[in-house]
Design an enzyme around this catalytic site. Structure first.
Site, PDB file in Angstrom:
ATOM      1  N   LYS A 261       4.695  -2.223  -5.527  1.00  0.00           N
ATOM      2  CA  LYS A 261       3.474  -1.421  -5.539  1.00  0.00           C
ATOM      3  C   LYS A 261       2.890  -1.302  -4.142  1.00  0.00           C
ATOM      4  CE  LYS A 261      -0.294  -3.416  -6.200  1.00  0.00           C
ATOM      5  NZ  LYS A 261      -1.417  -4.011  -5.427  1.00  0.00           N
TER       6      LYS A 261
ATOM      7  N   LYS B  67      -3.907  -4.359   5.149  1.00  0.00           N
ATOM      8  CA  LYS B  67      -3.078  -5.042   4.147  1.00  0.00           C
ATOM      9  C   LYS B  67      -1.744  -4.325   3.979  1.00  0.00           C
ATOM     10  CE  LYS B  67      -1.715  -7.856   0.972  1.00  0.00           C
ATOM     11  NZ  LYS B  67      -2.387  -8.116  -0.299  1.00  0.00           N
TER      12      LYS B  67
END
Length: 296
Positions: free
Chosen positions: A239, A171
């Site tokens: 983030k 990811k």
């Protein structure tokens, strides 16, 4: 039918849980927002008053939360998943968090007989709503196969990528590529417009050649029109870029383009655009070129 506990019913988790309920699973969901829980009930699920209420008796528990502090609180905290789940439960964390957190969850769950997968997703809000997510799972192969019917309700691309933490690494790689493409598409738009070329027409050409990408397919019209309604917010991509940089440090590799994209996304957030879609990276490129559009 599987008894499912689902923690985190936001813009991603809400549609995902609704798809599972529509597929006939017994879904009990919990979220800090009462409105989110009410939406799950409208979709055929049940609202749980707390984490324990969602987890107790569940065969599978899914968490879909913003970042590792929330995941750690939900999994490790008093009345959390590890306290409330029975031995044999399969915990699937579909949040995007640090690989080391996923590994720690698996380590602490093992003595309790709780199986764990880290299975972050790609596809954004639209993918969640259309049940067309890409799901990249880390953990034991047998646990992945047990979870496959659940994943296939929510996603189109479902792949086991390796051991615990591997899903989060994939990811991170996804997010650095997505951020880089947004940055380059933004630069293409600025170049085209500054040169007197219609950006929409130019991007249509790019989308039909070697530069084609899902981002061009899905976002070129909205970017040219400066529509930045969030499908995936700059705040969250900021983030995620931090996760990618930390993973690079852990692996002892240099990712200079990733570092640059991370700084551009940080700049976008610092400019006050954190709540906008990550395609709003165009605003940063425009400002760097002295071509910023007036704010409405």
């Amino acid at each position: 039918m599987t008894k499912l506990g689902f923690i985190g019913l936001g813009i991603m988790g809400g549609p995902m849980a609704a798809h599972l309920a529509a597929a006939g699973h017994d879904v009990r969901g919990h979220d800090v927002s009462p409105d989110a829980a009410a939406k799950l009930e409208a979709a055929g699920g049940q609202a749980a008053p707390d984490i324990a209420g969602a987890v107790t008796g569940a065969e599978v528990v899914v968490t879909m939360l913003p970042d590792h502090p929330q995941v750690e609180a939900v999994v490790f905290g008093q009345g959390g998943v590890l306290e409330s789940a029975a031995a044999g439960t399969l915990l699937i964390d579909m949040s995007t968090i640090r690989p080391e957190t996923s590994i720690e969850i698996a380590r602490r769950a093992e003595p309790r007989g709780i199986r764990v997968l880290d299975a972050p997703v790609s596809g954004g809000q639209a993918g969640a709503e259309r049940a067309a997510l890409s799901i990249m799972a880390g953990g034991a192969a047998a646990d992945f196969e047990a979870a496959r019917p659940i994943f296939e309700v929510m996603g189109k691309t479902v792949i086991h990528v390796g051991p615990h933490g591997a899903g989060q690494v994939v990811k991170a790689a996804n997010q650095l590529v997505v951020g880089g493409i947004y940055g380059l598409v933004s630069e293409a738009i600025v170049l085209l417009e500054a040169s007197g070329v219609d950006a929409a027409t130019g991007l249509d050409v790019l989308a039909g050649g070697l530069a084609a990408s899902r981002i061009l397919d899905l976002k070129r019209e909205s970017m040219v029109a400066r529509r930045f309604e969030p499908g995936f917010r700059i705040d969250l991509h900021h983030k995620d870029m931090g996760i990618a940089l930390a993973a690079a440090r852990q692996a002892e590799v240099s990712l200079p383009m990733t570092a640059l994209v991370a700084q551009l996304i940080a700049a976008c957030r610092a400019m006050g655009h954190g709540s906008l879609d990550h395609s709003a990276l165009l605003k940063v490129i425009e400002r760097l070129s002295g071509r910023a559009k007036s704010e409405e």
